[in-house]
Design a protein around this motif. Structure first.
Motif, PDB file in Angstrom:
ATOM      1  N   GLY A 188      -0.870  -6.097   8.386  1.00 21.78           N
ATOM      2  CA  GLY A 188      -1.545  -5.442   9.494  1.00 21.78           C
ATOM      3  C   GLY A 188      -1.537  -3.933   9.417  1.00 21.78           C
ATOM      4  N   ASN A 189      -0.880  -3.378   8.392  1.00 22.57           N
ATOM      5  CA  ASN A 189      -0.777  -1.929   8.243  1.00 22.57           C
ATOM      6  C   ASN A 189      -1.037  -1.576   6.782  1.00 22.57           C
ATOM      7  OD1 ASN A 189      -0.242   0.800   8.737  1.00 22.57           O
ATOM      8  ND2 ASN A 189       1.959   0.545   8.428  1.00 22.57           N
ATOM      9  N   PRO A 190      -2.300  -1.522   6.349  1.00 22.71           N
ATOM     10  CA  PRO A 190      -2.593  -1.346   4.925  1.00 22.71           C
ATOM     11  C   PRO A 190      -2.086  -0.015   4.392  1.00 22.71           C
ATOM     12  CG  PRO A 190      -4.574  -1.048   6.262  1.00 22.71           C
ATOM     13  CD  PRO A 190      -3.509  -1.591   7.179  1.00 22.71           C
ATOM     14  N   GLY A 191      -1.740  -0.007   3.124  1.00 24.74           N
ATOM     15  CA  GLY A 191      -1.251   1.201   2.480  1.00 24.74           C
ATOM     16  C   GLY A 191       0.184   1.087   2.062  1.00 24.74           C
ATOM     17  N   LEU A 192       0.616   2.050   1.256  1.00 23.32           N
ATOM     18  CA  LEU A 192       1.933   2.056   0.660  1.00 23.32           C
ATOM     19  C   LEU A 192       2.941   2.746   1.560  1.00 23.32           C
ATOM     20  CD1 LEU A 192       0.510   3.153  -2.766  1.00 23.32           C
ATOM     21  CD2 LEU A 192       1.646   0.957  -2.397  1.00 23.32           C
ATOM     22  N   GLN A 193       4.042   2.058   1.828  1.00 20.09           N
ATOM     23  CA  GLN A 193       5.116   2.624   2.648  1.00 20.09           C
ATOM     24  C   GLN A 193       6.398   2.628   1.828  1.00 20.09           C
ATOM     25  OE1 GLN A 193       4.350   3.678   5.700  1.00 20.09           O
ATOM     26  NE2 GLN A 193       2.287   2.782   5.753  1.00 20.09           N
ATOM     27  N   ALA A 194       7.308   3.548   2.161  1.00 19.38           N
ATOM     28  CA  ALA A 194       8.615   3.554   1.549  1.00 19.38           C
ATOM     29  C   ALA A 194       9.382   2.320   2.006  1.00 19.38           C
ATOM     30  CB  ALA A 194       9.393   4.816   1.942  1.00 19.38           C
ATOM     31  N   PRO A 195      10.198   1.716   1.126  1.00 23.88           N
ATOM     32  CA  PRO A 195      10.930   0.500   1.501  1.00 23.88           C
ATOM     33  C   PRO A 195      12.042   0.807   2.495  1.00 23.88           C
ATOM     34  CG  PRO A 195      11.548   1.228  -0.693  1.00 23.88           C
ATOM     35  CD  PRO A 195      10.411   2.113  -0.274  1.00 23.88           C
TER      36      PRO A 195
END
Length: 268
Positions: A261-268
């Motif tokens: 639901g939140n496209p894109g790259l995030q930090a783990p």
């Protein structure tokens, strides 16, 4: 076969001969030596390769063919500034495969939609004057825009494009508008080669301020490991500093999370 061919258009004229016959022979050999299903059996120089694979309610894999139906690379191929690359009539997938892909995505058969395909999908400017690779989706921008707008309009927020071909590792956010960097509509993960290119270079930095949506690049050998759940995709870029040294240890150099639901790259 033939490097970077486009439908029945060859990359060059060497060796001489009937390309239809050559492609038919190549497809026959490919089918006979790869674990393909009966539905993929070639007919002369044609072969039905794109297909859809469901992984329960978790994910749908839309496996694409980006060679057999494409228009010839614009402006003679290469990396360059080319107005024809944005011609709405140009296609990488062909109209039938494009409609098949969007129809399947709109059915929302799983939480995640993975697009397995062959060439760099996100925009990647090579220079400030706007030069781009004509063999990638940058050479067929209208086709790419139709797909991105199509899945975005359908409310699909969990699209991940899986790419190979370039023998390097990249990770990018897919933007509704690459010029204004307006809204992330998906994610692209590009896996490197296992051995092709030799050891590579850990210091080779292909990132550029021209492409702020491109978040990661590395010229080393390895693979991308993903673990998919209903809530997120965990991504690990795994590398060997040397493939020319036996038993060299592998390591995770970069990790990301893609949230449902939140496209894109995030930090783990």
């Amino acid at each position: 076969m033939e490097n970077n061919y486009a439908n029945l258009v060859r990359a060059n004229t060497s060796p001489a001969g009937d390309f239809k016959l050559r492609r038919a022979a190549a497809y026959k050999a490919y089918y006979e030596h790869m674990p393909l299903r009966a539905a993929q059996a070639p007919v002369a120089e044609n072969m039905q390769l794109y297909r859809r694979v469901r992984w329960g309610s978790l994910a749908t894999f839309h496996m694409l063919d980006t060679r057999q139906y494409r228009d010839d690379q614009a402006c003679g191929d290469g990396t360059k500034v080319c107005a024809d690359a944005s011609d709405p009539a140009r296609t990488l997938t062909g109209a039938t495969q494009e409609a098949w892909l969007l129809d399947g995505m709109r059915q929302k058969l799983g939480t995640w939609d993975f697009l397995g395909q062959q060439v760099f999908f996100a925009q990647k400017l090579a220079s400030a004057d706007g030069a781009k690779s004509m063999d990638s989706w940058d050479g067929y921008t209208a086709n790419r825009d139709r797909l991105q707008r199509g899945w975005d309009a359908a409310g699909l927020r969990n699209t991940v494009v899986l790419t190979g071909d370039v023998h390097r590792s990249w990770a990018s956010n897919l933007m509704a508008n690459y010029t204004t960097q307006d809204r992330i509509v998906g994610t692209e993960l590009v896996t490197t080669s296992v051995t092709s290119g030799g050891d590579g270079s850990a210091t080779d930095n292909g990132l550029s301020s021209l492409n702020p949506h491109v978040k990661f690049y590395k010229n080393l050998r390895g693979y991308v490991r993903t673990v998919t759940s209903p809530t997120q995709v965990n991504v690990d870029f795994r590398f060997l500093d040397r493939v020319t040294t036996r038993d060299y240890p592998i390591r995770t150099l970069k990790s990301y999370v893609i949230q449902a639901g939140n496209p894109g790259l995030q930090a783990p």
